[in-house]
Design a protein around this motif. Structure first.
Motif, mmCIF file in Angstrom:
data_model
loop_
_atom_site.group_PDB
_atom_site.id
_atom_site.type_symbol
_atom_site.label_atom_id
_atom_site.label_comp_id
_atom_site.label_asym_id
_atom_site.label_seq_id
_atom_site.Cartn_x
_atom_site.Cartn_y
_atom_site.Cartn_z
ATOM 1 N N ASP A 1 0.833 -1.207 0.000
ATOM 2 C CA ASP A 1 0.000 0.000 0.000
ATOM 3 C C ASP A 1 0.864 1.252 0.000
ATOM 4 O OD1 ASP A 1 -2.341 -1.424 0.063
ATOM 5 O OD2 ASP A 1 -2.732 -1.118 2.207
ATOM 6 N N MET A 2 0.391 2.304 -0.649
ATOM 7 C CA MET A 2 1.001 3.618 -0.496
ATOM 8 C C MET A 2 0.484 4.227 0.802
ATOM 9 S SD MET A 2 3.209 4.250 -2.813
ATOM 10 C CE MET A 2 3.460 6.017 -2.509
ATOM 11 N N VAL A 3 1.406 4.762 1.598
ATOM 12 C CA VAL A 3 1.031 5.355 2.878
ATOM 13 C C VAL A 3 1.637 6.747 2.992
ATOM 14 C CG1 VAL A 3 0.812 3.139 4.070
ATOM 15 C CG2 VAL A 3 3.022 4.325 4.069
ATOM 16 N N ARG B 1 10.791 13.593 1.084
ATOM 17 C CA ARG B 1 11.926 12.831 1.571
ATOM 18 C C ARG B 1 11.763 12.499 3.043
ATOM 19 N NH1 ARG B 1 13.450 17.454 -0.650
ATOM 20 N NH2 ARG B 1 14.466 17.461 -2.690
ATOM 21 N N ALA B 2 12.546 11.510 3.473
ATOM 22 C CA ALA B 2 12.483 11.096 4.874
ATOM 23 C C ALA B 2 12.789 12.254 5.819
ATOM 24 C CB ALA B 2 13.459 9.949 5.112
ATOM 25 N N ARG C 1 -2.970 5.043 5.600
ATOM 26 C CA ARG C 1 -3.063 4.512 4.245
ATOM 27 C C ARG C 1 -3.649 5.570 3.323
ATOM 28 N NH1 ARG C 1 -7.140 -0.340 2.515
ATOM 29 N NH2 ARG C 1 -6.366 -0.658 0.384
ATOM 30 N N HIS C 2 -3.175 5.606 2.083
ATOM 31 C CA HIS C 2 -3.724 6.546 1.093
ATOM 32 C C HIS C 2 -5.187 6.224 0.815
ATOM 33 C CE1 HIS C 2 -0.167 8.652 -1.078
ATOM 34 N NE2 HIS C 2 -0.050 8.680 0.240
ATOM 35 N N TYR D 1 5.624 12.395 4.276
ATOM 36 C CA TYR D 1 6.508 11.571 3.453
ATOM 37 C C TYR D 1 5.631 10.476 2.862
ATOM 38 C CZ TYR D 1 10.484 8.310 2.614
ATOM 39 O OH TYR D 1 11.420 7.452 2.077
ATOM 40 N N GLU D 2 5.489 10.453 1.550
ATOM 41 C CA GLU D 2 4.657 9.460 0.886
ATOM 42 C C GLU D 2 5.541 8.329 0.381
ATOM 43 O OE1 GLU D 2 2.308 11.400 -2.052
ATOM 44 O OE2 GLU D 2 1.308 12.704 -0.583
ATOM 45 N N VAL D 3 5.152 7.109 0.727
ATOM 46 C CA VAL D 3 6.054 5.983 0.489
ATOM 47 C C VAL D 3 5.238 4.693 0.464
ATOM 48 C CG1 VAL D 3 6.535 5.637 2.952
ATOM 49 C CG2 VAL D 3 8.294 5.066 1.284
#
Length: 691
Positions: free
Chosen positions: A622-624, A663-664, A690-691, A633-635
């Protein structure tokens, strides 16, 4: 030799790995038709012995990268967009020096700030002509404390200087503890030495927040909550004193404060330490018995431990352990955080602080660059960035970006690439790679000094730091002969340093003949008799720390953000601890723009424990969004049990790119550590959705 290597079209030539890594490997560069086509290890190097990591093996891809900056550029679009036009070196130098003269006249020389670190570990590249230029200019000073300052201060508070166990001797240890270091990725030759010890019967224990590649390689991996390592260290002391595992004679002869320590650690019972660290009581007892009863034990102290609010005290607490059983008398026993103290050179001769017209100039901490660029009183009007990429590596990215976006900030960047920071430059200057330079390299792990001479000519119009800052000094009208010195003259001055007996016999002539020369390690035989601590002993009790308002004995102090003795629950606004250690194929932000390395790492990921993922409805892949008050930060989520519940991990520092705009370090604080004013990257709390 120098000219012969540059102009010889084909052959194999010696070189040194320039990366910020303890191994400082000896290399061989293979040339065909004047171009480096392969990088291999030099089998003649006594420590690295021909083995190199995948990062430097692919260094030619970086040297000849199609996006490498080869000519001076001037910004023509908005800051951050990366729109530039080509200009000449004369134009670039004239614009920089013209702006500097005007800034000094209107705002004073301290309105100019250099920002650099160790993107190239060559001594001349980062501690030489650049320092001379900014000293003579009278610029603000930069405190370079983003990496190792907290741990170094913690270690020195016990042992007095940055030197520990010699790497080659660790093969004689029967217990090796790797504490907070992913050495499979960051110190591969220590792994080779540990393997030799293991084949002789040694046990390798890894203590870390995250079961990384080193944890998987170990005989026993012990996970714990972030920032609680000092509690474990002092808890081990409790058991060792309780069960009579200590060397009383050694404590009496070589240490200060062992009586006070004996009383102090009584509060750190296994049960109490377990409640803090998350380590079961039985494992704490087992570890203390394994370490305390070992004949020869070695602790390898990693880098990550110090990147906490309590980083200095954490390293101090671990550094005190070898004294309890007298390990410093054993070959291969003891510990090491950094061995850089052994190769200290004449920094005054290199940097020339005597040239500075304002000896009391202000100092800006590099971890606080975002805050510094927002100052309205005595504002910074210009930043000169080299050997660093602050928009990726500095904490609190959002604030850093705001600072570099200032239209009134004259920014110069000297780099090989259009980095995320370079996009905000007014003038971007092309830098040479280390294989195009003359330089001196010293390891902060092994005991060999190495010489790098150019193997290929400078690509395009790129220039080394020595050449660039010499040009700038002369263009500013500085008449000091120091700006005319050659690299050879600078290296000879650096090595001529009688204050450091370990440098005895290391000369430029020997380096030219042999490429690497070992330090004279004979003073190490009697180092316990003359430790450079205030008492001359191993200081288990430090009066200096007490005067500074810190605990004088090894002590666990909870983080300002994070665990306070128990795992953070859902009642907290930000219940998860966020850790952002290096990945295997990048080195900080270096290589993050190289396709081959990106493909190996695939994409940024957030490792999250199954319990934490289930609570948030997050599934693997999942994108979170990871967020706190500083940023987001989207990852992509990777559900794994490689750490204790309550901790999330994202490895690697990625540049902006397709689908990557965050970025982190958008999440990490710019608070300073307890000692050394170091970074606190890993004392970060977040929430995940979660997105």
């Amino acid at each position: 030799m120098t000219q012969a290597m540059i102009h010889q079209e084909n052959g194999v030539f010696p070189a040194v790995c320039p990366l910020d890594c303890p191994d400082t490997c000896g290399l061989l560069l293979h040339k065909e038709n004047g171009k480096i086509v392969k990088v291999t290890g030099n089998p003649d190097h006594p420590i690295t012995q021909g083995a190199i990591c995948n990062k430097v093996r692919n260094m030619a891809h970086r040297v000849y990268h199609p996006e490498r900056v080869l000519y001076p550029l001037r910004r023509v679009g908005p800051k951050g967009e990366g729109a530039f036009e080509r200009i000449s070196w004369d134009e670039a130098i004239q614009e920089i020096t013209g702006r500097y003269k005007k800034l000094i006249e209107e705002h004073g020389s301290e309105s100019i700030l250099p920002y650099s670190f160790y993107g190239n570990m060559g001594i001349l590249s980062v501690d030489g002509m650049d320092r001379r230029f900014f000293n003579r200019l009278g610029a603000s000073r930069l405190k370079q404390s983003i990496c190792n300052s907290a741990g170094n201060e913690g270690w020195k508070s016990v042992m007095g200087f940055n030197g520990g166990t010699v790497p080659e001797d660790t093969v004689h240890a029967d217990v090796i503890i790797v504490w907070g270091g992913n050495i499979v990725s960051t110190n591969m030759h220590q792994v080779v030495l540990a393997e030799k010890a293991r084949k002789a019967g040694a046990k390798v224990v890894v203590i870390d927040v995250h079961k990384n590649q080193t944890g998987q390689w170990s005989d026993w991996f012990i996970p714990l909550f972030p920032g609680t390592d000092a509690a474990l260290a002092v808890g081990l002391m409790h058991i060792m004193f309780r069960d009579g595992m200590v060397n009383e004679e050694f404590l009496r002869q070589y240490t200060l404060g062992h009586e006070a320590l004996r009383e102090h650690v009584k509060d750190y019972t296994p049960e109490h330490v377990s409640s803090i660290t998350g380590i079961p009581v039985g494992d704490i007892e087992k570890l203390a018995d394994l370490y305390g009863r070992a004949d020869t034990s070695y602790i390898h102290i990693g880098n990550g431990l110090q990147h906490h609010d309590n980083g200095g005290l954490t390293v101090r607490s671990i550094a005190a352990l070898p004294a309890l059983t007298g390990q410093w008398l054993k070959r291969g026993g003891g510990a090491a955080k950094s061995n850089g103290g052994y190769n200290s050179m004449d920094s005054d001769a290199l940097e020339r602080p005597d040239l500075r017209p304002n000896p009391n100039a202000r100092t800006i901490n590099m971890n606080r660059i975002g805050e510094a660029l927002a100052m309205t009183e005595q504002p910074i009007k210009s930043v000169f960035v080299y050997c660093s990429n602050p928009l990726v590596v500095a904490p609190d990215t959002g604030r850093v970006r705001e600072g570099f976006a200032r239209e009134d900030l004259f920014t110069v960047v000297h780099d090989l690439f259009m980095t995320d920071t370079a996009k905000y430059a007014d003038i971007l200057l092309p830098a040479t790679s280390s294989f195009e330079n003359t330089d001196l390299f010293a390891s902060y792990w092994h005991q060999y000094i190495q010489l790098q001479e150019p193997v290929i000519p400078a690509l395009g119009e790129s220039k080394s730091n020595v050449e660039l800052f010499s040009m700038l000094g002369r263009a500013m009208g500085f008449t000091d002969p120091t700006f005319h010195e050659t690299e050879e003259e600078m290296m000879a001055r650096a090595l001529d340093f009688p204050d450091n007996p370990y440098l005895n016999g290391v000369t430029l002539d020997k380096l030219k003949e042999h490429r690497h020369v070992k330090l004279d390690m004979t003073p190490l035989e009697t180092f316990l008799d003359r430790l450079p601590t205030p008492s001359g002993r191993i200081e288990l009790y430090s009066a200096q720390l007490e005067q500074a308002g810190l605990p004088p004995l090894p002590t666990y102090v909870p983080l300002k953000e994070g665990y306070d003795g128990v795992r953070r629950g859902r009642g907290h606004k930000y219940p998860l601890m966020f850790i952002s250690p290096p990945n295997h194929n990048f080195l900080n932000s270096t290589f993050a723009n190289v396709d081959k390395h990106q493909k190996l790492e695939k994409e940024p990921a957030l490792q999250i424990h199954p319990e934490d993922a289930e609570e948030r409805g997050v599934e693997d892949g999942d994108m979170v969004t990871v967020y706190n008050d500083r940023g987001t930060y989207e990852v992509r989520a990777k559900v794994t049990d490689k750490m204790l519940p309550g901790t999330v991990v994202s490895q690697g520092l990625w540049w902006e790119g397709e689908g990557r705009k965050q970025r982190a370090n958008a999440l990490t604080p710019d608070r300073l550590s307890d000692m050394g004013e170091g970074a606190t990257f890993f004392s970060t709390v977040v929430e995940v959705k979660r997105h």
